[in-house]
Design an enzyme around this catalytic site. Structure first.
Site, short mmCIF file in Angstrom:
data_model
loop_
_atom_site.label_atom_id
_atom_site.label_comp_id
_atom_site.label_asym_id
_atom_site.label_seq_id
_atom_site.Cartn_x
_atom_site.Cartn_y
_atom_site.Cartn_z
N SER A 32 6.45 -0.44 -3.52
CA SER A 32 5.50 0.40 -4.24
C SER A 32 6.10 1.78 -4.53
CB SER A 32 4.19 0.51 -3.45
OG SER A 32 3.20 1.19 -4.19
N ASP B 232 7.06 -4.50 -6.43
CA ASP B 232 5.92 -3.98 -7.19
C ASP B 232 5.93 -2.45 -7.23
OD1 ASP B 232 3.89 -4.97 -8.85
OD2 ASP B 232 2.34 -4.33 -7.45
N HIS C 70 -1.27 -6.18 -5.02
CA HIS C 70 -0.14 -5.28 -4.81
C HIS C 70 0.68 -5.70 -3.59
CE1 HIS C 70 2.02 -1.68 -5.72
NE2 HIS C 70 1.57 -0.94 -4.72
#
Length: 449
Positions: free
Chosen positions: A156, A180, A250
């Site tokens: 992330s 991601d 996510h």
């Protein structure tokens, strides 16, 4: 202000035990409400101390005898921590990386900085944390380490942090893996302001939540899009599911990568321009990668690096199940129809083995069936039935009134994509009615009824 951490050892005089373990910083919501200032800790794990981290001194690497600069080094970089709790996957990824090869595994603990209710503050700290980590890697280089043997794995917000480190080092880092990469605050960012292919010699990216917390687009030499890169199977579709509704898609990037490291799910990516074209069966060959196979998600994807660098930025797509081991079994299905009337519908295919069966629904759009037309489908099944004894097929047109029209299949052929060692299965000249299931025993494709 960036605080530099040092290694402290102690000896338990009563038990006689040696050095204590250094654990990931554990914070709570109160810290997040008050806000935290950046403090970067580097926790070293090797095959000799998999369950007991050792905090590294940023400046004096020789103070830690377990840190061997002759080995490759993987840095694991977490993202935004709105609750302050340690990531639940840290121990798993450390153990799985150690299984890949003998390496230094360094968990970059910037929880003090990432744990803020104000996401913008955490984004700001990524630049400072990147400067911190850049300095450490430069010290490694000065003491004999090769930048090409460094692998940054960023989750992330950590993916962009890794990109900043790579840019600071002029793209000479061996590899960056972005799981991601974060979308908020980076949607309109230039390549210099986010992860991009120039940040390392090889950049691979996995997308699972592009329509929410993840970043849209392509940002590596190869970008994997799980289930199209957005909504993941098994994740809640309504806000009533609570926290899981926000984080499930996510977080799936981490769990897919862990599964790939564990080699329990071989997730093959097919080069394609879009997920819809992939589902249409238009991208089921990997001619550019021959004699090797299609790229597979995970630690070993770097074996395709040379080909990918020649091809330029490559998008690859795959589908998964909702739960471990995530892998779907894929068949290319080729049909030749000879029905008199044009019909539109969706296809349901079941594979049977004894009392067990698994079904593929090819329903992402209506398919066209007409006289003497060849149709190619991608059929993806949640279970792998090793010996298929029977196949049943239904073409649903939605026609509930009027006569049922017949559909004639001159030939149907099933090509296993994930198991190329298995034989092709065929059947010839099948008469079926729309909306009615027909079952048949598959035959070798060199046979003919």
């Amino acid at each position: 202000m960036v605080h530099w951490s040092f290694v402290f050892f102690w000896w338990d005089l009563e038990s006689g035990e040696g050095e204590s373990c250094d654990n990931f910083t554990d914070l709570n919501l109160s810290h997040c409400f008050m806000g935290t200032s950046l403090y970067v800790r580097l926790l070293l794990y090797t095959r000799s101390n998999l369950d007991c981290g050792r905090e590294l001194n940023h400046h004096y690497l020789s103070s830690q005898p377990l840190f061997n600069l002759a080995r490759p080094t993987a840095f694991v970089i977490h993202g935004y921590r709105p609750t302050g709790a340690p990531p639940i996957w840290i121990n798993h990824i450390v153990h799985l990386l150690a299984e890949q090869e003998d390496m230094n595994i360094i968990v970059v603990d910037w929880n003090k900085g990432a744990a803020n209710l104000n996401y913008f503050t955490a984004v700001t700290y990524t630049r400072e944390a990147a400067q911190n980590l850049t300095g450490f890697i430069m010290t490694m280089q000065e003491e004999g380490a090769s930048l090409s043997s460094v692998h940054l794995i960023g989750v992330s917000l950590g993916a962009h942090l890794a990109g900043f480190v790579g840019a600071n080092l002029k793209g000479k880092i061996g590899r960056i893996t972005g799981l991601d990469p974060a979308g908020p605050m980076f949607t309109s960012a230039t390549p210099e302001e986010r992860l991009d292919p120039s940040d390392a010699m090889f950049v691979d990216v996995l997308h699972t939540d592009m329509n929410s917390f993840g970043l849209r687009g392509a940002h590596g030499h190869i970008d994997f899009y799980a289930n199209g890169g957005a909504d993941q199977p098994g994740c809640p579709k309504t806000i009533f599911a609570g926290k899981s509704y926000f984080v499930c898609d996510h977080q799936r990037s981490v769990f897919l990568f862990l599964c790939a490291l564990n080699r329990t799910c071989s997730l093959t990516g097919y080069p394609c321009s879009s997920y819809s074209d992939f589902l249409d069966g238009r991208c089921l060959q990997c001619e550019a990668f021959k004699p090797a196979s299609c790229p597979v998600l995970g630690y070993d994807v770097s074996q395709w690096r040379d080909t990918l660098l020649k091809l330029g930025e490559t998008k690859v797509f795959f589908s998964t199940t909702a739960t471990l081991p995530y892998r779907k079994l894929s068949y290319r299905v080729d049909m030749v129809t000879w029905n008199q009337y044009l019909r539109w519908g969706v296809v349901y295919i079941r594979l049977h083995s004894g009392r067990n069966f698994t079904e593929a629904r090819i329903d992402h759009k209506l398919l066209r069936f007409e006289q003497y037309t060849s149709t190619r489908l991608l059929a993806q099944f949640d279970e792998d039935l090793q010996q298929v004894q029977k196949i049943s097929l239904r073409i649903s047109t939605g026609n509930v009134i009027g006569p049922r029209y017949k559909i004639r299949l001159l030939r149907i052929r099933f090509t296993p994509l994930d198991r190329p060692e298995r034989p092709l299965m065929c059947r010839f000249d099948i008469i079926m009615e729309e909306n009615m299931e027909v079952a048949f025993r598959p035959l070798p494709c060199n046979s003919h009824l």
